[in-house]
Design an enzyme around this catalytic site. Sequence first.
Site, PDB file in Angstrom:
ATOM      1  N   LYS A  37     -47.141 -26.573  -9.459  1.00 38.17           N
ATOM      2  CA  LYS A  37     -48.248 -27.118  -8.666  1.00 38.17           C
ATOM      3  C   LYS A  37     -49.032 -28.191  -9.449  1.00 38.17           C
ATOM      4  O   LYS A  37     -48.827 -28.354 -10.638  1.00 38.17           O
ATOM      5  CB  LYS A  37     -49.153 -25.980  -8.185  1.00 38.17           C
ATOM      6  CG  LYS A  37     -48.395 -24.919  -7.353  1.00 38.17           C
ATOM      7  CD  LYS A  37     -47.962 -25.432  -5.983  1.00 38.17           C
ATOM      8  CE  LYS A  37     -46.804 -24.733  -5.311  1.00 38.17           C
ATOM      9  NZ  LYS A  37     -46.885 -23.347  -4.961  1.00 38.17           N
TER      10      LYS A  37
HETATM   11  C1  LIG Z   1     -46.472 -22.106  -4.097  1.00 38.65           C
HETATM   12  C2  LIG Z   1     -46.818 -21.732  -2.713  1.00 38.65           C
HETATM   13  C3  LIG Z   1     -47.400 -20.504  -2.399  1.00 38.65           C
HETATM   14  C4  LIG Z   1     -47.479 -19.378  -3.384  1.00 38.65           C
HETATM   15  O1  LIG Z   1     -48.289 -19.629  -4.457  1.00 38.65           O
HETATM   16  P1  LIG Z   1     -48.318 -18.536  -5.649  1.00 38.65           P
HETATM   17  O2  LIG Z   1     -49.471 -19.000  -6.491  1.00 38.65           O
HETATM   18  O3  LIG Z   1     -47.012 -18.659  -6.350  1.00 38.65           O
HETATM   19  O4  LIG Z   1     -48.546 -17.222  -5.041  1.00 38.65           O
HETATM   20  C5  LIG Z   1     -47.854 -20.285  -1.121  1.00 38.65           C
HETATM   21  N1  LIG Z   1     -47.718 -21.217  -0.167  1.00 38.65           N
HETATM   22  C6  LIG Z   1     -47.134 -22.400  -0.403  1.00 38.65           C
HETATM   23  C7  LIG Z   1     -47.046 -23.400   0.703  1.00 38.65           C
HETATM   24  C8  LIG Z   1     -46.636 -22.691  -1.681  1.00 38.65           C
HETATM   25  O5  LIG Z   1     -46.009 -23.846  -1.906  1.00 38.65           O
END
Ligand SMILES: *Cc1c(COP(=O)(O)O)cnc(C)c1O
Length: 396
Positions: free
Chosen positions: A195
Site C-alpha cells: 500500500k
Molecule cells: C489491501 C486491501 C484490503 C486489506 O487490507 P489489510 O490491511 O491487508 O487487511 C482490503 N480491501 C482492499 C480493497 C485492499 O486492497
Amino acid sequence: MPEEQPAAAPSPGEDFLPYYRPDIGEEEVEEVAATLRSGWLTAGPRVAEFERRFAETVGAAHALAVNSCTAGMHLALVAAGVGPGDEVITTPLTFAATANVIIHAGATPVLADVEPGDLTLDPDQVLARLTPRTRAIMPVHYAGAPCRIDEIVAIARQRGLLVVEDAAHALGTALGDRSIGSFGDVTAFSFYATKNVTTGEGGMVTTSDGELADRMRTLALHGLSHDAWDRYTAHGSWYYQVLAPGYNYVMADVQGALGLRQLERLPAFQSQRRRLAARYHELLADLPELVLPEQRPGTTHSWHLYVVRLRTEEGTLDRDRFIEELRARGIGTSVHFIPLPLHSYYRETFGWRLSDFPRTEEAFQGLVSLPLYTKMTDADVERVAAAVHEVIHAGR
Ligand SMILES: *Cc1c(COP(=O)(O)O)cnc(C)c1O
C-alpha cells in the site's frame, strides 16, 4: 493479500521488473531500532503519535491504529451494531476482505455494480439494491480513485444507514480539498506491504464520531475497560473490566514507528506516484486497445494502482496472454481484482453470478495493473510502456 505476495518477494532474475517493491528508508530503520531499544513493543507512544498525525493528515477527529484494514472494517461494523439480519451493500470489484468482514459481523453482503469509468461503487446501483434490511454501505476507493462518496453519504443520511469506507487504496485520495477519511462514519486504511504507506501489516480507522471511536478502541483490545498503555504506565492500575467480547486488533509500537516515518514521506511518495502515472499516460495514450485509468475533475487520485483495461473487442489479444507476454519480457503485473462472484465460496453461499454485474464483468475481462511504486524510475516506466507497445503491436 495472497495473490500479491509472490510479486512482493525478491525477484528471481536481475532484469525482472517486479509488480511491486517496498520503499523503506534509513529513517524508518532508525525509528524501528529506537523502538526496540526503548523496550516498548506493544501499542505505546509511537502508535499514539502515529494516530495523532494520521488524523491530522486526513482531517479526521479520531484515528485508531489497528493490525490490518480488515480488522478495522470488522471493528467498525461490530461497534456500530451491524449484525444478523442486516444487509451491507458493497462492490463486486474488491478484495475478499471487504465481503468477509460483513460475514464475520453476522450480516449479509449485497453487491451493487461499479461505475463504468473509474470502477468504484456506483451510488445509483446502490439505490437499486436497497431493501428494508439494508444497514450499511461499504464503498471501495478503487485503485485510489475516490468513489462518489458525497452521494453515498447523502443516500445513507436520508435512510439512517452507516457508511464504512474501504480506503485500503485511498491514503492520498481527496474530493476537492477534503481527504478520504473525513466523509463516512468510519474509514479504514491499510498499511499492508504494497500500500502507499506501509507498516508491513497494519491499518487505521478514522471517524468523527467520538462514541464510535471509544467503542472501537475498547473492542480492539479484548473489550477491556483500559488499554495496555494506561495499565502499564505509572498512574495505571491492575484493575479492569471486560465490557464486551472484544478482539485483539491493536497495532504494535514497532509498526507505529514504521508508520510515523512513512507518513512523513507521504507527500514525496504521492508526488512521485503522480509523476509516474502521468508518464504512463503520455506513453500509452496512443494505443486504442487500452483504456487508461481516469481521474474525475476536482478529485485527487492516490495512484495506488495504475490499472489499464484491454479493450477485448479491439483485437485478438486477451488479458491472460497480455500478462504472460509482459512476464516473458521481464515485467510483473497483477489483477485487481478477481470479482467476488467468481470465488466459489461466495457463489455457492450467496448465489452470486458475475453476469448480474455487467460493468464489472466487462472490466474484468481486460483488467491489468501495471507496476507503480515509488522506487520506480522514469526509465522503468519507459521500459514497461515499450513492452506494452510491443505486445499490443504483435497482437494486431
Ligand atoms: C489491501 C486491501 C484490503 C486489506 O487490507 P489489510 O490491511 O491487508 O487487511 C482490503 N480491501 C482492499 C480493497 C485492499 O486492497
